[in-house]
Design a protein around this motif. Sequence first.
Motif, PDB file in Angstrom:
ATOM      1  N   LYS A 709      30.520  36.943  57.392  1.00 50.73           N
ATOM      2  CA  LYS A 709      31.372  37.813  56.571  1.00 50.73           C
ATOM      3  C   LYS A 709      32.844  37.447  56.713  1.00 50.73           C
ATOM      4  O   LYS A 709      33.626  37.690  55.800  1.00 50.73           O
ATOM      5  CB  LYS A 709      31.149  39.276  56.957  1.00 50.73           C
ATOM      6  N   ARG A 710      33.193  36.841  57.854  1.00 49.80           N
ATOM      7  CA  ARG A 710      34.584  36.449  58.051  1.00 49.80           C
ATOM      8  C   ARG A 710      34.890  35.117  57.391  1.00 49.80           C
ATOM      9  O   ARG A 710      35.893  34.964  56.696  1.00 49.80           O
ATOM     10  CB  ARG A 710      34.895  36.385  59.549  1.00 49.80           C
ATOM     11  N   LEU A 711      34.013  34.132  57.587  1.00 47.98           N
ATOM     12  CA  LEU A 711      34.309  32.784  57.097  1.00 47.98           C
ATOM     13  C   LEU A 711      33.476  32.376  55.889  1.00 47.98           C
ATOM     14  O   LEU A 711      33.815  31.421  55.201  1.00 47.98           O
ATOM     15  CB  LEU A 711      34.110  31.771  58.224  1.00 47.98           C
ATOM     16  N   GLY A 712      32.352  33.076  55.645  1.00 51.62           N
ATOM     17  CA  GLY A 712      31.580  32.820  54.445  1.00 51.62           C
ATOM     18  C   GLY A 712      30.669  31.616  54.478  1.00 51.62           C
ATOM     19  O   GLY A 712      30.187  31.189  53.430  1.00 51.62           O
ATOM     20  N   HIS A 713      30.403  31.056  55.648  1.00 51.93           N
ATOM     21  CA  HIS A 713      29.540  29.876  55.716  1.00 51.93           C
ATOM     22  C   HIS A 713      28.075  30.312  55.665  1.00 51.93           C
ATOM     23  O   HIS A 713      27.619  31.105  56.493  1.00 51.93           O
ATOM     24  CB  HIS A 713      29.805  29.086  57.004  1.00 51.93           C
ATOM     25  N   LEU A 714      27.350  29.735  54.729  1.00 50.49           N
ATOM     26  CA  LEU A 714      25.957  30.141  54.536  1.00 50.49           C
ATOM     27  C   LEU A 714      25.090  29.843  55.750  1.00 50.49           C
ATOM     28  O   LEU A 714      24.129  30.569  56.015  1.00 50.49           O
ATOM     29  CB  LEU A 714      25.382  29.447  53.300  1.00 50.49           C
ATOM     30  N   PHE A 753      21.741  38.539  49.439  1.00 47.52           N
ATOM     31  CA  PHE A 753      21.656  38.910  48.020  1.00 47.52           C
ATOM     32  C   PHE A 753      23.048  38.986  47.404  1.00 47.52           C
ATOM     33  O   PHE A 753      23.288  38.471  46.298  1.00 47.52           O
ATOM     34  CB  PHE A 753      20.953  40.255  47.863  1.00 47.52           C
ATOM     35  N   GLU A 754      23.975  39.611  48.095  1.00 44.64           N
ATOM     36  CA  GLU A 754      25.321  39.743  47.553  1.00 44.64           C
ATOM     37  C   GLU A 754      25.991  38.394  47.400  1.00 44.64           C
ATOM     38  O   GLU A 754      26.839  38.219  46.523  1.00 44.64           O
ATOM     39  CB  GLU A 754      26.154  40.657  48.454  1.00 44.64           C
ATOM     40  N   ARG A 755      25.580  37.438  48.236  1.00 42.06           N
ATOM     41  CA  ARG A 755      26.179  36.112  48.149  1.00 42.06           C
ATOM     42  C   ARG A 755      25.485  35.248  47.102  1.00 42.06           C
ATOM     43  O   ARG A 755      26.139  34.570  46.292  1.00 42.06           O
ATOM     44  CB  ARG A 755      26.107  35.441  49.516  1.00 42.06           C
ATOM     45  N   LEU A 756      24.154  35.270  47.074  1.00 46.41           N
ATOM     46  CA  LEU A 756      23.408  34.363  46.209  1.00 46.41           C
ATOM     47  C   LEU A 756      22.811  35.047  44.986  1.00 46.41           C
ATOM     48  O   LEU A 756      22.421  34.378  44.035  1.00 46.41           O
ATOM     49  CB  LEU A 756      22.296  33.673  47.019  1.00 46.41           C
ATOM     50  N   GLY A 757      22.678  36.370  45.023  1.00 44.96           N
ATOM     51  CA  GLY A 757      22.248  37.104  43.841  1.00 44.96           C
ATOM     52  C   GLY A 757      20.763  37.112  43.559  1.00 44.96           C
ATOM     53  O   GLY A 757      20.359  37.540  42.473  1.00 44.96           O
ATOM     54  N   ALA A 758      19.925  36.655  44.479  1.00 48.89           N
ATOM     55  CA  ALA A 758      18.475  36.662  44.241  1.00 48.89           C
ATOM     56  C   ALA A 758      17.960  38.098  44.334  1.00 48.89           C
ATOM     57  O   ALA A 758      18.048  38.727  45.382  1.00 48.89           O
ATOM     58  CB  ALA A 758      17.769  35.763  45.255  1.00 48.89           C
ATOM     59  N   ILE A 759      17.414  38.599  43.224  1.00 52.68           N
ATOM     60  CA  ILE A 759      16.976  39.996  43.182  1.00 52.68           C
ATOM     61  C   ILE A 759      15.866  40.258  44.188  1.00 52.68           C
ATOM     62  O   ILE A 759      15.723  41.379  44.702  1.00 52.68           O
ATOM     63  CB  ILE A 759      16.531  40.374  41.749  1.00 52.68           C
ATOM     64  N   ASP A 760      15.084  39.233  44.519  1.00 54.35           N
ATOM     65  CA  ASP A 760      14.022  39.402  45.510  1.00 54.35           C
ATOM     66  C   ASP A 760      14.597  39.801  46.869  1.00 54.35           C
ATOM     67  O   ASP A 760      13.980  40.573  47.616  1.00 54.35           O
ATOM     68  CB  ASP A 760      13.215  38.108  45.648  1.00 54.35           C
ATOM     69  N   LEU A1169      31.338  39.605  42.039  1.00 55.75           N
ATOM     70  CA  LEU A1169      31.250  38.507  42.993  1.00 55.75           C
ATOM     71  C   LEU A1169      32.516  38.397  43.832  1.00 55.75           C
ATOM     72  O   LEU A1169      32.483  38.009  44.989  1.00 55.75           O
ATOM     73  CB  LEU A1169      31.038  37.177  42.239  1.00 55.75           C
ATOM     74  N   SER A1170      33.620  38.766  43.245  1.00 56.96           N
ATOM     75  CA  SER A1170      34.884  38.612  43.958  1.00 56.96           C
ATOM     76  C   SER A1170      35.383  39.907  44.539  1.00 56.96           C
ATOM     77  O   SER A1170      36.464  39.984  45.091  1.00 56.96           O
ATOM     78  CB  SER A1170      35.956  38.063  42.999  1.00 56.96           C
ATOM     79  N   GLN A1171      34.592  40.973  44.426  1.00 57.85           N
ATOM     80  CA  GLN A1171      35.009  42.270  44.943  1.00 57.85           C
ATOM     81  C   GLN A1171      34.027  42.712  46.006  1.00 57.85           C
ATOM     82  O   GLN A1171      32.906  42.254  46.087  1.00 57.85           O
ATOM     83  CB  GLN A1171      35.052  43.304  43.801  1.00 57.85           C
ATOM     84  N   GLN A1172      34.472  43.676  46.814  1.00 56.69           N
ATOM     85  CA  GLN A1172      33.592  44.229  47.824  1.00 56.69           C
ATOM     86  C   GLN A1172      32.672  45.241  47.173  1.00 56.69           C
ATOM     87  O   GLN A1172      33.094  46.042  46.355  1.00 56.69           O
ATOM     88  CB  GLN A1172      34.419  44.887  48.930  1.00 56.69           C
ATOM     89  N   PRO A1182      34.495  32.487  50.783  1.00 52.77           N
ATOM     90  CA  PRO A1182      35.368  31.385  50.359  1.00 52.77           C
ATOM     91  C   PRO A1182      35.436  31.289  48.842  1.00 52.77           C
ATOM     92  O   PRO A1182      34.450  31.502  48.143  1.00 52.77           O
ATOM     93  CB  PRO A1182      34.684  30.158  50.973  1.00 52.77           C
ATOM     94  N   LEU A1183      36.618  30.936  48.332  1.00 53.03           N
ATOM     95  CA  LEU A1183      36.851  30.927  46.884  1.00 53.03           C
ATOM     96  C   LEU A1183      35.904  29.978  46.158  1.00 53.03           C
ATOM     97  O   LEU A1183      35.345  30.321  45.116  1.00 53.03           O
ATOM     98  CB  LEU A1183      38.307  30.548  46.608  1.00 53.03           C
ATOM     99  N   GLN A1184      35.723  28.777  46.708  1.00 55.35           N
ATOM    100  CA  GLN A1184      34.900  27.808  46.010  1.00 55.35           C
ATOM    101  C   GLN A1184      33.445  28.240  45.976  1.00 55.35           C
ATOM    102  O   GLN A1184      32.739  28.025  44.985  1.00 55.35           O
ATOM    103  CB  GLN A1184      35.030  26.428  46.675  1.00 55.35           C
ATOM    104  N   ASP A1185      32.993  28.874  47.054  1.00 51.88           N
ATOM    105  CA  ASP A1185      31.616  29.373  47.071  1.00 51.88           C
ATOM    106  C   ASP A1185      31.405  30.410  45.973  1.00 51.88           C
ATOM    107  O   ASP A1185      30.385  30.422  45.283  1.00 51.88           O
ATOM    108  CB  ASP A1185      31.295  29.999  48.436  1.00 51.88           C
ATOM    109  N   VAL A1186      32.383  31.301  45.820  1.00 55.69           N
ATOM    110  CA  VAL A1186      32.283  32.315  44.773  1.00 55.69           C
ATOM    111  C   VAL A1186      32.298  31.659  43.395  1.00 55.69           C
ATOM    112  O   VAL A1186      31.526  32.016  42.503  1.00 55.69           O
ATOM    113  CB  VAL A1186      33.434  33.334  44.897  1.00 55.69           C
ATOM    114  N   ALA A1187      33.181  30.684  43.222  1.00 56.11           N
ATOM    115  CA  ALA A1187      33.262  29.998  41.935  1.00 56.11           C
ATOM    116  C   ALA A1187      31.955  29.282  41.601  1.00 56.11           C
ATOM    117  O   ALA A1187      31.467  29.351  40.461  1.00 56.11           O
ATOM    118  CB  ALA A1187      34.420  29.010  41.951  1.00 56.11           C
TER     119      ALA A1187
END
Length: 1587
Positions: A709-714, A753-760, A1169-1172, A1182-1187
């Motif tokens: 959650k701090r650095l965003g590394h998967l 899910f919040e990061r990758l969006g997979a509904i499963d 995606l860019s909001q909490q 990270p910005l690029q991950d969100v993009a």
Amino acid sequence: MEIGDILIGSPLPLHPALASNPRLSVRVMLNEEVHEETPLVSGDPGRGVWQMAGTLKIPQIGNDVSLAIVLNVQESKKEDILAELHTSDLLTRVKERPDLKYHEIPICHPCSHIQITIKCSVKVQSLHVSSTSAATTTDDGKSFPAAITSPEKGDPMFTTDKQTVDHLVIAKGEQTLSREDLENNYAEAHRVKDSRARTHALSLIGCSFYRLYQKTHGTEYLERAISIHEEVMQHTSSSDPGFAEHASALGEALGRRFSLKGSTMDIDRALDLCQVAVNATNDADEDMLKRLINLGSCHDSRFDGLDEIKDINESVSTWIRTMCLVQQGDSTMSVVVHNYWSALQKRFHRCGSLNDLSRVISIQQIAVNLTPDSHPNKPASLSNLATSLQTRFEYLGDINDLERAILLKQSALDLTPDSNFNKPGILSNLGNAIELRFRRLGDIGDLDNAILFKQAAANLTPDGHSNKPAILSNLGSSVLLRFKNLGEVEDLKRAISFQQAAVDLMPDNHPNKPTLLQNLGGSFRLRYMRLADINDLEKALLLSQTAVNLTPEGHPDRPGRFSSLRDSLHSRFERYGNIQDLKNMITIDQTVLDLTPDNHPAMPRRLSSLGTSLQLYFKRLGDVRDLEDAVSFQQAAVRLTPDDSPDKPARLGNLGLSIRLRFERFGDIKDLERAISFQQTAVNLTPDVHPEKPVRLNNLGSSALLYFKRLGHLEDLERAVSSFQAAINLTPEDNPEKPARLSNLADSIQARFERLGAIDDMEQAISLEQTAANLTPDSHPNKPVLLNNLGIVFLSRFQRLGDIRDLERAISFKQTALDLTPINHPEKMCRLTSLGLSVEFRFRRLGDVRDLEKAISCQQAAVNLTPDSHPDKPIWLTNLGNSTQLQFERLGNIGALEKAVELMQAAVDLTPEGHPDRPLRLGKLGSSIDRLFDHHRDVKDLERSISLKQVAVDLTPDGHPLKPAMLSSLGSSIATQFEHSKDVKDLEKAIFLKQSAADLTPDNHPNRPSMLNDLGTLFLSRFKSQNSASDLKSAISSFHASATSTTGPFLIRFQSAAMWADLSHQHGEECLKAFEHAINLLPQVASLGMQFPNQYAQLTEAGKVLRRAVAIAIESQEYKTAVQWSEYGRSIVWQHLLSLRSPLERLQKVNRALADQFQTISQQLEGSLSQQSVPGEAEPAPLQDVANRASTLAAERDGIIEKIREIPEFENFLKAKAFEELTPAAYEGPVAIINVDRLRSDALILVPYGSQNPTSSIVHIHLDGFSHDMSGKLFSDFSRLLSSARVRARDVRKSERESCIRDKEGSFRSILYSLWLHLVKPILDELKYQPGDLSRIWWCTTGPLAFLPIHAAGDYDSDGVGEKISDYVVSSYTPTLTAILDQPQPDMTEDFQIFTVSQPFAPGEHPLEETENKVKKVKEIANELRVKSLINEEATTVRVLQAMKESNWIHLACHGVQSHKESMKSGFILYDKILELSVLIREPLPKADFAFLSACQTATGDAKVAEESVHLAAGMLFSGCKGVIATMWSIQDEDAPKVTKAVYERMLKDGKPNRKEAARALHEAVKELRESGADFLSWVPFIHMGR
């Protein structure tokens, strides 16, 4: 020579040197060297008398042998010789007077001024005292020599006064006398005149008392023995032959008392005495062995009590010396060997030297080998060796050692008959070994067998046996272990039963009673943790406290019992959150630590425990000093714990938790990295079979999730998921920790899910949280936590799918969690905040201000409960500030905004410098102050905002994901400053900041369109200021990039497209593509981008863009495109205004999965995606991950749209209908689409095929005489006219209305004439209509025109034919072309029914006296057709709605109300309540064909929405009716019946219902009313809508 009964006297008054009661001694000198010295005891200091008990042996007689009296000055090493008597002189005196028993000799040393007199007895013969005894073993296993039983025959001690001593009863051998006998002997001994005989007799009696204690365990006998031995020692000199024997006997007794009472003074004196006894004995002396045994045993006892390493080292040395002296076959051999290896074993446990343990095993193996199976000691030898092998297994883990130990114990058991009193112990020990194998290998069969052996031990032991409590307690511990592994509550109950029995059987004064109480308390605490019954916890606390109370100060087990009490207090603190329990925990931890020597093996554990308590204290009160102390103590615990210690992982894990807390407080990422490193090491050091492995994996997962959650590394997220999953896999199904670990796994999967969006992932997270909650009883202290977590995942799904039911579930679960949380619980604040945020979401969705008030109330309560020092206080203040500012935005209360600023400032003030959240809080504070500036226009507010935001930017590292947002926000404030100051430097800086923000943001990031839109606006401002073509180009480029982005908020992209189009048009560039882009975005803007309470303003802006786009398309002669855009945009706006079922809702009925997938992706692209997901301060990704994620979602969304368009009836999903699909709307007559824009005004007429223009279906008419300003003025004038006429209320008397009309007649005529001249007549002329044609025409209007009576346009100052619209056409209105497309007609031949409602006396409303007459007219005209009527109280909302569904035609004669705040609350006033438009729209009317709304305000538009007239008539049209007659304002009672009669007579001509005659019937009825002389207010309001 032997000198005894020495008495020293000095004349009175005493010399000063003697008056201070000095120490005197008698010294035997040989060749001027000290041969022996014995102290004198002060018998009567006041009289100057000193005496010596016992005798002095003089080895030889001569002038070189003398007797000296020595004075030792206290606190000084100085000594004076008071007198010296040569033995030769003394022998002469004895020879001279052989008849004297005592010789008295006055004497003074030549160097002394003190005169003394020596009185003594003298024997010139050889004296010897000797006694032997076998060593015995005491009840605690220590070996001591037996007491002296009798003197040797011929002992001169008894020959001196034989007649007196002979009759004393002395115990022989193992005989034990009674106390009475011994006390008699004691009295007799004191009558013995010979001091040596008396002393020896007393010594024998003391030993007999000690033996009586050993037999009965009566401590009074031990005290009597010590008292007598002390008396003996007072009368025994060091030169006395019995001195060593007496010292050893007293030392033994004092050692025993130390074992019972723990007095250090006792054991220290015992050691001194035993050491003196050994020093006074030659190795060749047969008593040396016995005295070494006593000395070694005392060293053992002192080590056992004080745990000082020097004692066990001395013990080992003593036993080695003893082993060298003992002879093979000696009766004490087994005792010495046993004590030797026992000492080695103790040193091993203390120091961990494997050499010691190996020597123990070797010695024990030899003992086993030398002992035949038939020997009674063989089982004991086998058991001892087995125990040592078992110990080596525990240390090294070699399973072969344990297997050998089990075999040896089994052999010991086999050699022991059931009748042997040792059998239960052997059974119990075998059970312990097998239980240990279970702990290693996990075979539950081993544990079952261990319990069987221990049960057998208990069965063989009678209740009165002293070992029964210990055996039952041991059995209970094993059954408890099985519970911990299998979770069967029945085992826990059995364990408690056994432990309770052990407690009940153990005497209260027994030293082991506290241990049993402690164990029982632990089991009750464990049952509490499983079943959450608070009674169990209270019992645990009581038992633990009792165990502490029964343990004396200084007892080595007291700290451990305090720790058990502390654990129970911890559980109660977790349950209730009572801060006093936590304070007591810290006090106990500190007390235990203070009682622990620095080198004590328990020191690391106790340091760690105190650190954990301080950690909790910090979490509760937030004092960072507590956290630093916690880290310090736990670091010390780790440092003091050897790397190979099994406790090392626990210490590392605890330290990791504290350091992680410090990260959460200060945000130093290095702290989090260290925490993860410690926790990973703890996991690596813990085998999978260890019960704490799941705990450590769980903690590692939590830290890895925080790192993600701090650095965003998967990879950190996957590490968290895998750690949580591994913890669950190692946790038994019924383990009480299972639910919490399931919840943690759910948390990590939700983050994925919040990061990758997979509904499963979302569905799995909900399933896990639901399972966790279901597994937890309501009474369990973790239930609130799990319910709150369940609420969080439902809230997350609501945010993704928008199903309001998920939000309601989230609020319900969080409310229950809050209700189950005690008021003083440390998590109360979190629960209040969590609930408040969820309720705030509902407010944002539904707009109910009560939800906002509740959200603020919850968050205010959280703030009030949190001390300023608490690390979460700034978060609660920020959330409360956000909600309070939202209250200002909703209600406009400036006080709310000012309070929000105060709260945000307080949050900043409480955030330490260097904290990672400080920049974000500074930025939020600055944004709130921006709103203050907007309201007050105080430039100081703006300057303060800019200053705060500049600091926020400076504090944010360049690579931080929030840096672009910080730059953009600062740029916005400086742009506002430019608007105020007009200083071009501000504009330049704002452009620089916005450009920097955009440059730092990846192309497909959802935030980039907003930044580009702002940047375009700034470039446009500079263009207007400096007229630079490059600025115009940059502005258009920025708007274009924003609009064409595939990600980001749809409303922003729509606004950018509008600006792109408008600027392109203004400067001569192609702009149709830009407008097309804007219109294609409109469906998503309406469904996702318009949020309450700004939706009306947003709809107005959308309407303006739509009209401009249509105007540009017309200007470009793209008439079909103009019609398509007009229809598409208007349909979307109407759909949103009336909450009609959207295409997405219709898709859900056909393909739910596809619809949900589309909505989820769309909402994420909208910007989530860019909001909490929940307001807070979690570290952004990270910005690029969100993009990248947004780009992927956009592509997926396009693919889903294509799939949807393949479904029948969804071919036009999210796109405009083809023009050819719209032309059938004009099959019965022209449809005039009027578009009024500031650029131009036009009419697009759809004409039916086969008309005067058969080659084209569109006629364009440029309305050059009708402008946007004119339409606005007509609308304003018309609204004022109606307002002054008070036609919105039925209670205005007719006379008042007539008076008003006479005054406003000219205004009415002017408005209708303007509409005729500039709008209607040009259209009729172009269509070449002639008076009398009376063709049908439909008016489809936009903007202000939607409120104007086009159907009544005309020149009413002229009586000529052809000057009014009614001379040419029959007018109808339609909100959209789609609304009048030819639709399937309901069957009118069967079950035709007209439904009428008459509500003349609605509660609280003005009476409508003519409504019943209207209904009667309808019934009369209907003749034989079926008519269903509801009147007065019959007309409830439920019954009316049901009748509507069953009827073809609907006639409502009642009040209508138009809500100008919420259009969907407009409706018909019935008997019980209002039948709202929102209900009508949502309830299908399958048979409805036509509706006559003879009520007030049924076609009154909402003046707030200039684009469309939101009224009840349109609502009925969209509910299913094909045609509707309504009124634009209130009508008079006498007018309505006339119109009603005329309309129904034509529509029901010949008894056949024909809805298509409604428009002409109304036209004729209104004409008749008009020509009868009725005023404008009477006939103008009647309109027809639809077909």
